[in-house]
Design an enzyme around this catalytic site. Structure first.
Site, short mmCIF file in Angstrom:
data_model
loop_
_atom_site.label_atom_id
_atom_site.label_comp_id
_atom_site.label_asym_id
_atom_site.label_seq_id
_atom_site.Cartn_x
_atom_site.Cartn_y
_atom_site.Cartn_z
N GLU A 119 -5.31 -4.96 10.74
CA GLU A 119 -4.30 -3.91 10.92
C GLU A 119 -4.59 -3.12 12.19
O GLU A 119 -5.37 -2.16 12.16
CB GLU A 119 -4.33 -2.95 9.72
CG GLU A 119 -4.02 -3.60 8.39
CD GLU A 119 -3.47 -2.59 7.39
OE1 GLU A 119 -2.36 -2.81 6.89
OE2 GLU A 119 -4.14 -1.58 7.14
N HIS A 155 -9.68 1.02 4.66
CA HIS A 155 -8.40 1.18 5.38
C HIS A 155 -8.63 2.13 6.55
O HIS A 155 -9.42 3.07 6.45
CB HIS A 155 -7.33 1.73 4.42
CG HIS A 155 -5.97 1.75 5.05
ND1 HIS A 155 -5.57 2.75 5.91
CD2 HIS A 155 -4.94 0.88 4.97
CE1 HIS A 155 -4.34 2.48 6.33
NE2 HIS A 155 -3.93 1.36 5.77
N ASN A 207 0.86 -1.18 0.00
CA ASN A 207 0.00 0.00 0.00
C ASN A 207 0.90 1.24 0.00
O ASN A 207 1.49 1.57 1.02
CB ASN A 207 -0.89 -0.04 1.25
CG ASN A 207 -1.73 1.21 1.42
OD1 ASN A 207 -1.82 2.03 0.51
ND2 ASN A 207 -2.33 1.36 2.59
N TRP A 208 0.99 1.87 -1.16
CA TRP A 208 1.91 3.01 -1.29
C TRP A 208 1.34 4.30 -0.66
O TRP A 208 2.03 5.30 -0.59
CB TRP A 208 2.25 3.25 -2.77
CG TRP A 208 3.00 2.12 -3.41
CD1 TRP A 208 3.37 0.94 -2.83
CD2 TRP A 208 3.48 2.07 -4.77
NE1 TRP A 208 4.04 0.16 -3.74
CE2 TRP A 208 4.13 0.81 -4.94
CE3 TRP A 208 3.42 2.94 -5.85
CZ2 TRP A 208 4.71 0.43 -6.15
CZ3 TRP A 208 4.01 2.55 -7.06
CH2 TRP A 208 4.65 1.31 -7.20
N LYS A 209 0.09 4.25 -0.29
CA LYS A 209 -0.58 5.43 0.30
C LYS A 209 -0.38 6.65 -0.60
O LYS A 209 -0.28 6.50 -1.81
CB LYS A 209 -0.09 5.66 1.74
CG LYS A 209 -0.24 4.38 2.58
CD LYS A 209 -0.08 4.60 4.06
CE LYS A 209 -0.30 3.27 4.77
NZ LYS A 209 -0.25 3.40 6.21
N GLY A 232 2.45 2.27 10.71
CA GLY A 232 3.38 3.38 10.52
C GLY A 232 4.12 3.79 11.77
O GLY A 232 4.73 4.85 11.82
N GLU A 257 -7.10 4.57 7.63
CA GLU A 257 -6.93 6.00 7.34
C GLU A 257 -8.17 6.56 6.64
O GLU A 257 -8.52 7.73 6.85
CB GLU A 257 -5.65 6.21 6.50
CG GLU A 257 -4.41 6.03 7.38
CD GLU A 257 -3.19 5.48 6.69
OE1 GLU A 257 -3.09 5.56 5.45
OE2 GLU A 257 -2.30 4.95 7.40
N SER A 303 3.56 -2.11 10.32
CA SER A 303 5.02 -2.15 10.52
C SER A 303 5.64 -3.49 10.14
O SER A 303 6.59 -3.95 10.78
CB SER A 303 5.38 -1.75 11.96
OG SER A 303 4.90 -0.43 12.23
N GLY A 347 2.81 -1.22 4.30
CA GLY A 347 2.82 0.20 3.98
C GLY A 347 4.23 0.69 3.71
O GLY A 347 4.77 0.51 2.62
N GLY A 348 4.85 1.24 4.73
CA GLY A 348 6.17 1.88 4.60
C GLY A 348 7.20 1.05 3.84
O GLY A 348 7.86 1.58 2.93
P1 PGA Z 1 2.81 0.27 7.65
O1 PGA Z 1 1.33 0.47 7.04
O2 PGA Z 1 3.35 -1.01 7.07
O3 PGA Z 1 3.57 1.48 7.21
O4 PGA Z 1 2.65 0.18 9.14
C1 PGA Z 1 0.45 -0.60 6.87
C2 PGA Z 1 -0.85 -0.11 6.27
O5 PGA Z 1 -1.36 0.95 6.65
O6 PGA Z 1 -1.42 -0.79 5.40
#
Ligand code: PGA
Length: 257
Positions: free
Chosen positions: A171, A99, A9-11, A177, A101, A212, A233-234
């Site tokens: 999640e 998600h 997930n590149w956000k 993050g 967010e 993470s 994510g990251g």
């Molecule tokens: P993260 O994000 O790996 O940066 O913790 C995961 C996500 O939000 O899908």
């Protein structure tokens, strides 16, 4: 049941030029050290989908093109939104739904998550529905009940045909993050509870973990957490790190066969 999977997930990161660069780097790594048993997907921002999809196709990378979100409606007066038909036309095969967010920052409530999920899964695309508790819920010891309620709200009433297209991504918000990864035992407990809620709803869906995830913790999480994969994510913004997560899951899965 779907194969084990890792989705990046590149956000809201990388413009289309940077996105092309990242997918090409990933392509080089995958050619050098392929992933055999695991489906690998990337979810770039909407504006990068065309470019990233073109590289995946031209270089025959075998990656699944995913979207981070979609509007629940078919078309019309929804300024700033993107429809499922538009995504399908670009070769998108999976969509993240709800998600944290989107839920937390953009007002996506359980009912909207359910309607969006029904549209995505009903159209035959993979719907990766995200669930997870925040720290206050976990500290109150309510995390399994909370996630079970999120799942019931998202999946109740889903058509028979759509059920096969659902993937669940657990999640925990406190792990997203933050660099604080959930303990394998916490993931395993939540996973058991998620699977029993799914069974109660008549579903058997892959369960992923996100929060993470890195090359260092992926293998242990997969093994101890009895997972079907990861939402990353990251680490998905760095080709080597993302490739290493995919390889770790691939190795673990190969060893269990
Ligand atoms: P993260 O994000 O790996 O940066 O913790 C995961 C996500 O939000 O899908």
């Amino acid at each position: 049941m779907a194969a084990p999977a890792v989705y990046g997930n590149w956000k809201m990161n990388l413009d289309h030029v940077e996105a092309i660069h990242l997918i090409q780097q990933l392509g080089v790594l995958l050619r050098r050290a392929p992933v055999e048993h695991v489906e690998v997907g990337v979810a770039p921002p909407f504006v990068d989908l065309r470019s990233v999809g073109s590289v995946i196709e031209a270089d025959r990378l075998g990656l699944v093109l995913c979207a981070q979100h979609v509007n629940e409606h078919e078309s019309g007066a929804h300024t700033g939104e993107v429809s499922l038909a538009m995504l399908e036309r670009l070769g998108v095969h999976a969509v993240l739904v709800g998600h944290s967010e989107r839920r937390r920052l953009y007002g996506m409530d359980d009912a909207l998550v359910a309607r969006t999920l029904a549209r995505v899964a009903g159209a035959g695309l993979r719907a990766i529905v995200c669930v997870g508790e925040d720290l206050a819920v976990r500290e109150a010891g309510q995390e399994t009940a909370y996630v079970a309620d999120q799942l019931r709200a998202a999946l109740r009433g889903l058509s028979e045909a759509a059920r096969a297209n659902v993937t669940v991504a657990y999640e925990p918000l406190w792990a997203i993050g933050t660099g604080v990864v959930a303990e394998p035992a916490q993931v395993a407990a939540q996973n058991r509870s998620i699977r029993s809620t799914l069974a109660e709803l008549g579903l058997e869906a892959p369960v992923l973990y996100g929060g993470s995830v890195s090359a260092e913790n992926a293998a242990e999480l997969a093994r101890e957490g009895a997972l079907d994969g990861f939402l990353v994510g990251g680490a998905s913004l760095r080709a080597e790190a993302f490739h290493a997560v995919c390889r770790a899951l691939d190795d673990w899965y190969a060893s269990t066969r």
